[in-house]
Design a protein around this motif. Structure first.
Motif, PDB file in Angstrom:
ATOM      1  N   ARG A 134       0.819  -1.219   0.000  1.00 26.42           N
ATOM      2  CA  ARG A 134       0.000   0.000   0.000  1.00 26.42           C
ATOM      3  C   ARG A 134       0.852   1.269   0.000  1.00 26.42           C
ATOM      4  N   LYS A 135       2.150   1.156   0.153  1.00 26.63           N
ATOM      5  CA  LYS A 135       3.002   2.353   0.165  1.00 26.63           C
ATOM      6  C   LYS A 135       2.874   3.142  -1.136  1.00 26.63           C
ATOM      7  N   SER A 136       2.666   2.435  -2.219  1.00 27.32           N
ATOM      8  CA  SER A 136       2.575   3.092  -3.525  1.00 27.32           C
ATOM      9  C   SER A 136       1.141   3.194  -4.025  1.00 27.32           C
ATOM     10  N   ALA A 137       0.173   2.945  -3.149  1.00 26.47           N
ATOM     11  CA  ALA A 137      -1.230   2.979  -3.558  1.00 26.47           C
ATOM     12  C   ALA A 137      -1.741   4.419  -3.657  1.00 26.47           C
ATOM     13  N   ASP A 138      -2.891   4.561  -4.279  1.00 22.61           N
ATOM     14  CA  ASP A 138      -3.545   5.860  -4.421  1.00 22.61           C
ATOM     15  C   ASP A 138      -4.056   6.309  -3.057  1.00 22.61           C
ATOM     16  N   LYS A 139      -3.602   7.469  -2.601  1.00 21.60           N
ATOM     17  CA  LYS A 139      -3.975   7.967  -1.268  1.00 21.60           C
ATOM     18  C   LYS A 139      -5.461   8.282  -1.165  1.00 21.60           C
ATOM     19  N   THR A 140      -6.089   8.548  -2.301  1.00 21.87           N
ATOM     20  CA  THR A 140      -7.528   8.830  -2.261  1.00 21.87           C
ATOM     21  C   THR A 140      -8.346   7.555  -2.106  1.00 21.87           C
ATOM     22  N   GLN A 141      -7.712   6.411  -2.307  1.00 22.98           N
ATOM     23  CA  GLN A 141      -8.418   5.135  -2.249  1.00 22.98           C
ATOM     24  C   GLN A 141      -7.979   4.256  -1.079  1.00 22.98           C
ATOM     25  N   SER A 142      -6.908   4.634  -0.389  1.00 27.69           N
ATOM     26  CA  SER A 142      -6.348   3.761   0.643  1.00 27.69           C
ATOM     27  C   SER A 142      -6.010   4.546   1.913  1.00 27.69           C
ATOM     28  N   TYR A 143      -6.628   4.157   3.024  1.00 27.17           N
ATOM     29  CA  TYR A 143      -6.312   4.769   4.318  1.00 27.17           C
ATOM     30  C   TYR A 143      -4.867   4.492   4.704  1.00 27.17           C
ATOM     31  N   THR A 144      -4.394   3.289   4.408  1.00 29.51           N
ATOM     32  CA  THR A 144      -3.009   2.929   4.720  1.00 29.51           C
ATOM     33  C   THR A 144      -2.031   3.818   3.954  1.00 29.51           C
ATOM     34  N   ALA A 145      -2.314   4.054   2.675  1.00 31.16           N
ATOM     35  CA  ALA A 145      -1.451   4.931   1.881  1.00 31.16           C
ATOM     36  C   ALA A 145      -1.439   6.339   2.457  1.00 31.16           C
ATOM     37  N   GLN A 146      -2.573   6.795   2.986  1.00 30.01           N
ATOM     38  CA  GLN A 146      -2.629   8.103   3.618  1.00 30.01           C
ATOM     39  C   GLN A 146      -1.724   8.157   4.845  1.00 30.01           C
ATOM     40  N   LEU A 147      -1.740   7.089   5.635  1.00 36.78           N
ATOM     41  CA  LEU A 147      -0.884   7.047   6.824  1.00 36.78           C
ATOM     42  C   LEU A 147       0.587   7.118   6.431  1.00 36.78           C
ATOM     43  N   PHE A 148       0.981   6.324   5.443  1.00 33.37           N
ATOM     44  CA  PHE A 148       2.377   6.346   4.997  1.00 33.37           C
ATOM     45  C   PHE A 148       2.769   7.746   4.513  1.00 33.37           C
ATOM     46  N   ALA A 149       1.861   8.397   3.800  1.00 42.48           N
ATOM     47  CA  ALA A 149       2.161   9.723   3.261  1.00 42.48           C
ATOM     48  C   ALA A 149       2.331  10.754   4.365  1.00 42.48           C
ATOM     49  N   LYS A 150       1.580  10.613   5.454  1.00 42.49           N
ATOM     50  CA  LYS A 150       1.656  11.576   6.555  1.00 42.49           C
ATOM     51  C   LYS A 150       2.906  11.382   7.417  1.00 42.49           C
ATOM     52  N   GLY A 151       3.507  10.207   7.361  1.00 43.04           N
ATOM     53  CA  GLY A 151       4.791  10.007   8.019  1.00 43.04           C
ATOM     54  C   GLY A 151       4.723   9.411   9.409  1.00 43.04           C
ATOM     55  N   GLU A 152       5.914   9.254   9.997  1.00 44.33           N
ATOM     56  CA  GLU A 152       6.066   8.529  11.255  1.00 44.33           C
ATOM     57  C   GLU A 152       5.360   9.201  12.437  1.00 44.33           C
ATOM     58  N   ASN A 153       5.295  10.530  12.445  1.00 47.66           N
ATOM     59  CA  ASN A 153       4.644  11.206  13.566  1.00 47.66           C
ATOM     60  C   ASN A 153       3.166  10.847  13.642  1.00 47.66           C
ATOM     61  N   THR A 154       2.493  10.879  12.495  1.00 38.80           N
ATOM     62  CA  THR A 154       1.075  10.522  12.468  1.00 38.80           C
ATOM     63  C   THR A 154       0.874   9.048  12.792  1.00 38.80           C
ATOM     64  N   ILE A 155       1.738   8.194  12.232  1.00 38.66           N
ATOM     65  CA  ILE A 155       1.622   6.754  12.506  1.00 38.66           C
ATOM     66  C   ILE A 155       1.839   6.483  13.990  1.00 38.66           C
ATOM     67  N   GLY A 156       2.854   7.119  14.567  1.00 38.12           N
ATOM     68  CA  GLY A 156       3.117   6.930  15.993  1.00 38.12           C
ATOM     69  C   GLY A 156       1.970   7.420  16.856  1.00 38.12           C
ATOM     70  N   LYS A 157       1.369   8.557  16.472  1.00 39.73           N
ATOM     71  CA  LYS A 157       0.232   9.096  17.217  1.00 39.73           C
ATOM     72  C   LYS A 157      -0.937   8.127  17.183  1.00 39.73           C
ATOM     73  N   LYS A 158      -1.171   7.503  16.029  1.00 39.91           N
ATOM     74  CA  LYS A 158      -2.268   6.547  15.918  1.00 39.91           C
ATOM     75  C   LYS A 158      -2.016   5.314  16.787  1.00 39.91           C
ATOM     76  N   ILE A 159      -0.773   4.872  16.866  1.00 37.85           N
ATOM     77  CA  ILE A 159      -0.452   3.722  17.726  1.00 37.85           C
ATOM     78  C   ILE A 159      -0.760   4.052  19.182  1.00 37.85           C
ATOM     79  N   VAL A 160      -0.374   5.255  19.593  1.00 38.35           N
ATOM     80  CA  VAL A 160      -0.632   5.681  20.974  1.00 38.35           C
ATOM     81  C   VAL A 160      -2.138   5.772  21.229  1.00 38.35           C
ATOM     82  N   GLU A 161      -2.876   6.387  20.311  1.00 37.32           N
ATOM     83  CA  GLU A 161      -4.322   6.542  20.482  1.00 37.32           C
ATOM     84  C   GLU A 161      -5.027   5.190  20.564  1.00 37.32           C
ATOM     85  N   GLU A 162      -4.677   4.288  19.641  1.00 37.86           N
ATOM     86  CA  GLU A 162      -5.329   2.978  19.621  1.00 37.86           C
ATOM     87  C   GLU A 162      -4.961   2.157  20.851  1.00 37.86           C
TER      88      GLU A 162
END
Length: 224
Positions: A134-162
């Motif tokens: 999903r790293k190379s997927a269309d960001k408009t079609q994939s939530y995972t691709a959106q996370l990768f695009a936003k970077g480690e800070n957003t991914i880390g924040k989501k891990i903490v929240e969940e």
């Protein structure tokens, strides 16, 4: 093998094709992987994500028997003719090259049988490879691709929240919510691992290392 300068290129691409000439996959070999392949006639590769030698089919049983081997003119790429048992791709397709990109850049022939992948490789491994794709997927079609695009800070924040939501579910002793929130934590944790190219096997290896050692002793060894 003596023509390969392993000091210059410690990892070289290895393209595998079957007896009909159809290309099955591309992986990498180091000197040891090639030596094992030649010695056993069972194809071995070097996994860059797992950082180790792996025998093709060691998990799935879809092994490759070496029939012929060529090295290119620059001695930095290998071409293997193999007898493929089962499917070559971890998605359970015959070849890894099953997705065709047309002139309009639309990916075609992207069908997957997830249940068969899970039965062969397990949920964690299957999900991890899916997330990596999903790293190379269309960001408009994939939530995972959106996370990768936003970077480690957003991914880390989501891990903490969940993780916090899982902790509250455990506190409330609601098993349905615990299962649901735990799945969210695992998903976002795997996204985090995929973002830095750390395979689940590395984590499993660390857990295996700790087995048989008390938590108190293990923590003390970290300080030492």
């Amino acid at each position: 093998m003596h023509t390969i300068d392993w000091n210059r290129t410690p990892l070289i691409p290895a393209i595998a094709q079957d007896e009909s000439g159809a290309v099955l996959m591309l992986a990498y070999m180091n000197k040891e992987a090639l030596e094992r392949t030649l010695a056993t006639k069972e194809v071995h590769y070097f996994s860059r994500s797992k950082n180790r030698i792996w025998k093709k089919g060691e998990t799935s049983g879809n092994t490759q028997k070496l029939l012929r081997l060529w090295v290119d003119c620059d001695s930095d790429c290998l071409l293997l003719c193999v007898q493929q048992k089962g499917d070559a791709c971890h998605t359970l397709h015959r070849s890894c090259f099953f997705r065709e990109i047309g002139l309009d850049d639309v990916v075609q022939n992207d069908s997957e049988d997830v249940s068969k992948q899970i039965a062969t490789y397990g949920v964690i491994e299957t999900l991890y490879h899916t997330l990596c794709a999903r790293k190379s997927a269309d960001k408009t079609q994939s939530y995972t691709a959106q996370l990768f695009a936003k970077g480690e800070n957003t991914i880390g924040k989501k891990i903490v929240e969940e993780s916090a939501e899982l902790a509250f579910a455990i506190k409330d002793k609601d098993k349905h919510d615990i299962i649901y929130e735990a799945a969210d934590v695992l998903y976002h944790l795997l996204v985090g691992l995929a973002s830095v190219d750390v395979a689940p096997e590395h984590v499993f290896g660390e857990l295996a290392r700790r087995m048989g050692t008390s938590g108190i002793a293990e923590k003390a060894s970290r300080k030492a």
